[in-house]
Write an enzyme that holds these catalytic residues in place. Sequence first.
Site, PDB file in Angstrom:
ATOM      1  NE  ARG A 103      -3.839  -2.246   2.329  1.00 42.57           N
ATOM      2  CZ  ARG A 103      -3.630  -3.428   2.885  1.00 42.57           C
ATOM      3  NH1 ARG A 103      -2.477  -3.669   3.501  1.00 42.57           N
ATOM      4  NH2 ARG A 103      -4.548  -4.365   2.834  1.00 42.57           N
ATOM      5  CG  ASP A 163      -6.313  -4.223   8.378  1.00 42.99           C
ATOM      6  OD1 ASP A 163      -5.543  -4.797   7.599  1.00 42.99           O
ATOM      7  OD2 ASP A 163      -6.733  -3.066   8.207  1.00 42.99           O
ATOM      8  NE  ARG A 166      -9.149  -8.155   4.892  1.00 41.35           N
ATOM      9  CZ  ARG A 166      -8.521  -7.293   4.102  1.00 41.35           C
ATOM     10  NH1 ARG A 166      -7.448  -6.644   4.548  1.00 41.35           N
ATOM     11  NH2 ARG A 166      -8.948  -7.082   2.866  1.00 41.35           N
ATOM     12  CG  HIS A 190      -5.174  -0.561   5.899  1.00 42.76           C
ATOM     13  ND1 HIS A 190      -5.685  -1.798   6.201  1.00 42.76           N
ATOM     14  CD2 HIS A 190      -5.538  -0.308   4.614  1.00 42.76           C
ATOM     15  CE1 HIS A 190      -6.344  -2.274   5.155  1.00 42.76           C
ATOM     16  NE2 HIS A 190      -6.264  -1.391   4.174  1.00 42.76           N
TER      17      HIS A 190
END
Length: 329
Positions: A103, A163, A166, A190
Amino acid sequence: MATEQVDTLYPTRRMRPSKISIVGAGAVGTALAYACVIKGVARDVVLYDIAKEKVEAEALDIAHGIQFTPVGSIVGSDDVEAMRDSDMVVITAGPKQKPGQSRLDLAEATASMLEKMIPEVLRVAPDALILMVTNPVDVATHIALKISGLERNRIFGSGTVLDTSRLRYLVSKVTGVAVRNIHAYVTGEHGDSEVALWSCAEIGNVPVQRWGATVDGKPFDDEVRRDIAHQVVRSAYHIIDGKGATNYAIGLAAANIINAALRDEERVLTISTLLEGWEGISGVCMAAPTIVGIEGAGRVLNPPITLDEREALTKSALALREVARGLGY
């Protein structure tokens, strides 16, 4: 003197419909628009993108099912004016993460886009809360704050809300307990340096260290926890390899953040905000458990964590700060 009547369903706004605008009609923006309409997080939804035909078609496709939702309207437009007087603006537009990219690799292109977009958003929606979703979300949030000059509560990122979801999903799978009864957080970037706070994680009200066996009869030990944390970090890469983008879960996660803000829920969410003195970390935007309500990003909480977790968070903060400074922010 007459007393103003407050909208009890949407207490942020007095005697007018609530309105959210989503910048970007790509995979994430359209998934978010769809989630917002289904969940009824605002009465009016605007989807904005410079690709006129695509954004109008995406919004029209959703609008054709609006009879079955709580929302009043959804429109798609390539005109920034469509976002005027929004209560909340969500920025999903940005470079697409490709297979093999982190990212943070997207940072430079994202910064260039935000330098043009943020002033336009503030021109048409000067009082709006701004939620950053585009990646790298922590750096993007930092840059947006610097460009706008707004207070930290007004601009914040989706952080590790996804996250965290998850993580809770994977803990639910190995323990056989409903996701809603898993209380655990992912914090920090993140991205690759994010940190699962196992030290304060609970299943029901039982600390994970005292849980006992998984559904397979194995102990819920450090090895299992490391594997789960690794899967969380790799989740996006796995999905991108398979279908090119992650969109449904982040759409639901962002809609959840919007709901918390517009309905003044005062929920604890791991959004990305500018931290000042949190676990020794200052001057960087990254995810931490934060109360989200009508004013946006509120108090940042300090759950009990271990020295190892604190060290990992410090490393995460340093990595993010280095990227932001490299871009001149």
